[in-house]
Design a protein around this motif. Sequence first.
Motif, PDB file in Angstrom:
ATOM      1  N   UNK A   1     -27.073 -74.796  36.035  1.00 55.37           N
ATOM      2  CA  UNK A   1     -27.633 -76.187  34.773  1.00 55.37           C
ATOM      3  C   UNK A   1     -27.036 -75.760  33.850  1.00 55.37           C
ATOM      4  N   UNK A   2     -28.278 -74.582  33.334  1.00 54.26           N
ATOM      5  CA  UNK A   2     -26.406 -74.087  31.357  1.00 54.26           C
ATOM      6  C   UNK A   2     -25.017 -74.217  31.582  1.00 54.26           C
ATOM      7  N   UNK A   3     -25.137 -74.094  32.306  1.00 53.44           N
ATOM      8  CA  UNK A   3     -23.539 -73.856  32.682  1.00 53.44           C
ATOM      9  C   UNK A   3     -22.490 -75.313  32.716  1.00 53.44           C
TER      10      UNK A   3
ATOM     11  N   UNK B   1     -18.103 -63.383  21.856  1.00 55.33           N
ATOM     12  CA  UNK B   1     -18.421 -63.528  23.713  1.00 55.33           C
ATOM     13  C   UNK B   1     -18.666 -62.591  24.392  1.00 55.33           C
ATOM     14  N   UNK B   2     -19.451 -62.844  25.102  1.00 53.79           N
ATOM     15  CA  UNK B   2     -20.100 -61.721  25.997  1.00 53.79           C
ATOM     16  C   UNK B   2     -19.309 -62.274  27.405  1.00 53.79           C
ATOM     17  N   UNK B   3     -18.286 -61.331  27.723  1.00 53.06           N
ATOM     18  CA  UNK B   3     -17.582 -61.374  28.957  1.00 53.06           C
ATOM     19  C   UNK B   3     -17.284 -63.162  28.889  1.00 53.06           C
ATOM     20  N   UNK B   4     -16.517 -63.311  28.338  1.00 51.18           N
ATOM     21  CA  UNK B   4     -16.201 -64.783  28.213  1.00 51.18           C
ATOM     22  C   UNK B   4     -17.095 -65.815  28.168  1.00 51.18           C
ATOM     23  N   UNK B   5     -18.434 -65.819  27.218  1.00 52.97           N
ATOM     24  CA  UNK B   5     -19.385 -66.601  27.333  1.00 52.97           C
ATOM     25  C   UNK B   5     -20.081 -66.915  25.944  1.00 52.97           C
TER      26      UNK B   5
ATOM     27  N   UNK C   1     -12.314 -78.781  33.529  1.00 58.15           N
ATOM     28  CA  UNK C   1     -11.567 -80.178  34.280  1.00 58.15           C
ATOM     29  C   UNK C   1     -11.508 -79.715  35.551  1.00 58.15           C
ATOM     30  N   UNK C   2     -10.204 -78.712  35.344  1.00 58.38           N
ATOM     31  CA  UNK C   2      -9.321 -78.604  36.751  1.00 58.38           C
ATOM     32  C   UNK C   2      -9.536 -77.456  37.416  1.00 58.38           C
ATOM     33  N   UNK C   3      -9.844 -76.550  36.408  1.00 54.95           N
ATOM     34  CA  UNK C   3      -9.664 -74.836  37.053  1.00 54.95           C
ATOM     35  C   UNK C   3     -11.013 -74.330  37.437  1.00 54.95           C
ATOM     36  N   UNK C   4     -12.330 -74.665  36.309  1.00 54.19           N
ATOM     37  CA  UNK C   4     -13.645 -73.412  36.431  1.00 54.19           C
ATOM     38  C   UNK C   4     -14.265 -74.973  36.636  1.00 54.19           C
ATOM     39  N   UNK C   5     -15.334 -74.203  37.803  1.00 55.51           N
ATOM     40  CA  UNK C   5     -16.551 -74.082  38.540  1.00 55.51           C
ATOM     41  C   UNK C   5     -17.196 -73.080  38.196  1.00 55.51           C
ATOM     42  N   UNK C   6     -18.358 -73.462  38.194  1.00 56.26           N
ATOM     43  CA  UNK C   6     -19.351 -72.325  38.166  1.00 56.26           C
ATOM     44  C   UNK C   6     -19.301 -71.307  39.649  1.00 56.26           C
ATOM     45  N   UNK C   7     -19.528 -71.463  40.634  1.00 56.25           N
ATOM     46  CA  UNK C   7     -19.132 -70.761  41.985  1.00 56.25           C
ATOM     47  C   UNK C   7     -17.309 -70.322  41.441  1.00 56.25           C
ATOM     48  N   UNK C   8     -16.465 -70.943  40.994  1.00 55.80           N
ATOM     49  CA  UNK C   8     -15.471 -69.803  40.153  1.00 55.80           C
ATOM     50  C   UNK C   8     -15.416 -68.673  39.412  1.00 55.80           C
ATOM     51  N   UNK C   9     -16.715 -69.416  38.305  1.00 57.00           N
ATOM     52  CA  UNK C   9     -16.701 -68.233  37.534  1.00 57.00           C
ATOM     53  C   UNK C   9     -17.464 -66.958  38.097  1.00 57.00           C
ATOM     54  N   UNK C  10     -18.750 -67.187  38.722  1.00 55.83           N
ATOM     55  CA  UNK C  10     -19.371 -65.961  39.852  1.00 55.83           C
ATOM     56  C   UNK C  10     -18.335 -65.258  40.462  1.00 55.83           C
ATOM     57  N   UNK C  11     -17.482 -65.550  41.323  1.00 62.25           N
ATOM     58  CA  UNK C  11     -16.383 -64.414  41.893  1.00 62.25           C
ATOM     59  C   UNK C  11     -15.735 -63.900  40.809  1.00 62.25           C
ATOM     60  N   UNK C  12     -15.839 -64.756  39.444  1.00 69.42           N
ATOM     61  CA  UNK C  12     -14.491 -63.691  38.824  1.00 69.42           C
ATOM     62  C   UNK C  12     -15.144 -63.410  38.145  1.00 69.42           C
TER      63      UNK C  12
ATOM     64  N   UNK D   1     -10.581 -68.635  35.276  1.00 72.36           N
ATOM     65  CA  UNK D   1     -11.297 -67.824  34.982  1.00 72.36           C
ATOM     66  C   UNK D   1     -11.661 -66.433  35.811  1.00 72.36           C
ATOM     67  N   UNK D   2     -10.998 -65.801  36.500  1.00 66.37           N
ATOM     68  CA  UNK D   2     -10.380 -64.069  35.588  1.00 66.37           C
ATOM     69  C   UNK D   2      -9.409 -64.089  34.077  1.00 66.37           C
ATOM     70  N   UNK D   3      -8.688 -64.824  33.775  1.00 68.17           N
ATOM     71  CA  UNK D   3      -7.868 -64.508  32.980  1.00 68.17           C
ATOM     72  C   UNK D   3      -8.846 -64.674  31.941  1.00 68.17           C
ATOM     73  N   UNK D   4      -9.337 -66.188  31.966  1.00 69.87           N
ATOM     74  CA  UNK D   4     -10.492 -66.157  30.619  1.00 69.87           C
ATOM     75  C   UNK D   4     -11.179 -65.038  30.339  1.00 69.87           C
ATOM     76  N   UNK D   5     -11.855 -64.322  31.574  1.00 72.77           N
ATOM     77  CA  UNK D   5     -12.765 -63.827  31.567  1.00 72.77           C
ATOM     78  C   UNK D   5     -12.165 -62.042  30.899  1.00 72.77           C
ATOM     79  N   UNK D   6     -10.989 -61.985  31.084  1.00 70.22           N
ATOM     80  CA  UNK D   6     -10.546 -60.552  31.102  1.00 70.22           C
ATOM     81  C   UNK D   6     -10.102 -60.058  29.973  1.00 70.22           C
TER      82      UNK D   6
END
Length: 441
Positions: A81-83, A173-177, A116-127, A158-163
């Motif tokens: 929800x917060x994300x 930040x911590x793991x991209x956040x 809007x185009x590339x990021x969802x919470x599910x994709x973030x979890x996967x990364x 999402x992989x690249x943002x975190x990486x």
Amino acid sequence: MSEYADIIIRNLTLYSFRNYLQNDIVHLLFSKLDYVCIPNYINTTNDEDSKSYTKHMYKTTVQKAKERLDALGFTISRFETLFNQSRNEAIDYSPFLFKLNIDYDSYEEIIKKRIDKYVTFKKWINSINKIIKYELKHGRSYPFINDDKEKMGIRTECDKIIYYSLKEDLMESFYGLKVEVIPIAYILRLILESCEPVDEIILDFTYLSAWAEDAIPKGRLAAENDEKTIVLVEGTSDKEILEFAIAKFYPHLSDLFYFMDFEDGYGGKRGGGASLIVTNLKAFYFSKLKSKFIAIFDNDVEGYQSKCSLENDIKNWSDNIKIFLYPQDKLFKSYPTLLPNGTICNDDINKKACSIELYLPDSIIKENEVFYPIEWEARRKIKNGSDEEYLYQGVITHKEEIKKKFISMRNKIEAGNQPFIEEDWKRIKKILDTIVFAFTI
């Protein structure tokens, strides 16, 4: 020269402390019961001539840490929800956009479009899962070497943002956040989801003693938790039983909860009962206190009436207050009750007669393999919103005998003369789960 202490899960360095442990991080994962002191420890992996020393560490498991974070309210569902509400502000896109040679003045507009185009919470979890799985197995080099990106399978946005956020170790930040937007507790909770429940979490802070003499004493206090959830129950029996049980089922969570006292240790006493819970909870609500409060009533007519009264009087309770009845159980669907003519008839006693005693082990509420029956008292009218219903209040017979049997069993268990068999206490655990995970939704 600074000294460091790391929270380790297998090869993953989850968090690093410099010179001193931080209470606001340590207590999220560890309780004071997780402290381990090993005198005369010799590290045989380094040198056969190594001298012995005293090792200071915290140790827990991923499963226990997940339960602790959930009990504190840092759940995956709340994180989602917060994300979704704050992802534009929360995601640390700068290292990745810098890598793409994008002009800094365009960051804000580009971030919105790319999210809007590339990021969802599910994709973030996967990364997160992909990167954590790699780190659990291989660890992480500082800074990342070129091979890491390919080995980790960094491909999605999402992989690249975190990486790239991790690659730029100085970024706040911590793991991209950004932790000022998403509290670090949520990120830790998500990371633990990628670990095995039985994985050990270890924080060895022995070497902080080289920085300062007080680093170890302060480290031993770092797991202390002062912000407890206050639990209001109807009487001293409820308090004693639940405090005993939580220490058995959830010792790693017991420091997060304070069952409100009925005595002050100096002869002062306060009253009990459902009506006092109502009065106290309203006082806490109107005082606008920020602490978390749980009011939990007996699953009987008085408790049900009091819960309905609170919900009728105040329609929108603040998020830091939860109100419950003791949970229902299949035993209570057909339980022996004593009729006025002295005969026994099985009846559904939910919302009528289920005080704390009914949740104790069968052996405590039975005599000669027969349950102590419920005795009916006054008939009462309950107003639940716009509905009204009439119910009889019931009380289990032999209450004093039940109390003595509980005290005897508790004393034997605590003295080690009798095992604590979880299955026997399963109904009490239902109450505990209601309390412990009250703020998970």
